[in-house]
Design a protein around this motif. Structure first.
Motif, PDB file in Angstrom:
ATOM      1  N   VAL A 174      52.578  29.149  79.272  1.00  0.00           N
ATOM      2  CA  VAL A 174      53.404  29.458  80.750  1.00  0.00           C
ATOM      3  C   VAL A 174      54.316  28.752  81.139  1.00  0.00           C
ATOM      4  N   ARG A 189      57.584  29.556  79.185  1.00  0.00           N
ATOM      5  CA  ARG A 189      58.033  30.831  79.649  1.00  0.00           C
ATOM      6  C   ARG A 189      58.755  30.859  81.006  1.00  0.00           C
ATOM      7  N   GLY A 190      57.880  30.169  81.986  1.00  0.00           N
ATOM      8  CA  GLY A 190      58.372  30.022  83.321  1.00  0.00           C
ATOM      9  C   GLY A 190      59.467  28.988  83.395  1.00  0.00           C
ATOM     10  N   TRP A 210      47.335  28.024  76.305  1.00  0.00           N
ATOM     11  CA  TRP A 210      48.137  28.918  77.107  1.00  0.00           C
ATOM     12  C   TRP A 210      48.715  28.188  78.361  1.00  0.00           C
ATOM     13  N   GLU A 211      48.336  27.249  78.747  1.00  0.00           N
ATOM     14  CA  GLU A 211      49.094  26.243  79.829  1.00  0.00           C
ATOM     15  C   GLU A 211      50.423  25.934  79.269  1.00  0.00           C
TER      16      GLU A 211
END
Length: 260
Positions: free
Chosen positions: A143, A146-147, A139-140
């Protein structure tokens, strides 16, 4: 049944940069040739010490549609692609593509990009539009990606959802218009650089959904340090863009380069 590439696009070559991909190169080239038998493949090897270049030479020796460009040093992703683009443009290809060697970009989905190019100048296989996805990412990392792409959109004022993606097709006319001779980015920031140049040239960029699969063999070239450095460079571009708007002019491709 696998579908061959769209003939209306003319001659197509996929540029596949490699560095220490001995475990993957024959596998991915085989999949690519099976999925789209009419297109050519150019492997650009940056002097891999693990023998990747020799394996690629062996593939080329048995398949006239596989070619190999040997570079003597590891000069970065952007430098490898620029060398591959120059090779392809000199040989008259109509469409020039980018694709990773590690299997993250599935050759079986290339038809989506080819179809998308029928009414575009650059097509990007996107993870972050409806229908796009990633497989086996922590997930990191999702993120961060996407970020980072959100940051790119906000800072540079572009609407592309996955400007950092590396599965893409350019028309040769696009590469001829975006001043490749002025490109200085060599790492992963290269992808954002070329998207921005394409948009600034008034050309059409289309995104199509893909499933991005994390590599299962070999070592990833992406790291947190690489991602941070890319965002630093993008920040410099964004500041320069906004300053240019304050002064009432549009930033050119040369301006983007000189900000580094």
């Amino acid at each position: 049944m696998l579908v061959d590439h769209t003939p209306d696009l003319g001659r197509v070559v996929m540029v596949v940069p490699t560095y220490n991909e001995a475990d993957n190169i024959a596998w991915i080239v085989g999949r690519l040739r099976a999925a789209q038998p009419s297109l050519d493949v150019l492997v650009v090897d940056d002097g891999s010490p693990d023998g990747t270049g020799d394996i690629a030479d062996g593939l080329a020796a048995t398949d006239p549609q596989v070619h190999v460009l040997h570079r003597t040093t590891k000069g970065g992703l952007g430098a490898a692609y620029l060398a591959g683009f120059a090779w392809a443009l000199e040989r008259g290809y109509d469409v020039i593509g980018e694709m990773d060697a590690d299997g993250s970009h599935q050759p079986e989905q290339l038809q989506r990009l080819l179809t998308g190019l029928l009414d575009a100048d650059l097509v990007i296989g996107s993870r972050w539009i409806p229908g796009g996805s990633v497989v086996n990412w922590p997930w990191e990392r999702e993120v961060l990606s996407r970020g980072g792409n959100l940051y790119v959109r906000m800072l540079l004022g572009i609407k592309v959802r996955d400007a950092t993606a590396g599965y893409r097709l350019f028309r040769r006319t696009t590469l001829e218009k975006i001043h490749l001779d002025e490109v200085r980015s060599t790492g992963y920031v290269f992808q954002t650089d070329l998207v921005t140049r394409t948009l600034r040239a008034g050309l059409t960029v289309r995104e199509v959904p893909i499933e991005f699969v994390e590599r299962v063999r070999g070592e990833s070239k992406m790291s947190g340090q690489v991602a941070v450095e890319s965002l630093k460079r993008i920040t410099a571009w964004g500041i320069r863009e906004r300053w240019a708007r304050v002064k009432g002019r549009t930033t050119t491709g040369r301006d983007l380069v000189s900000s580094r």
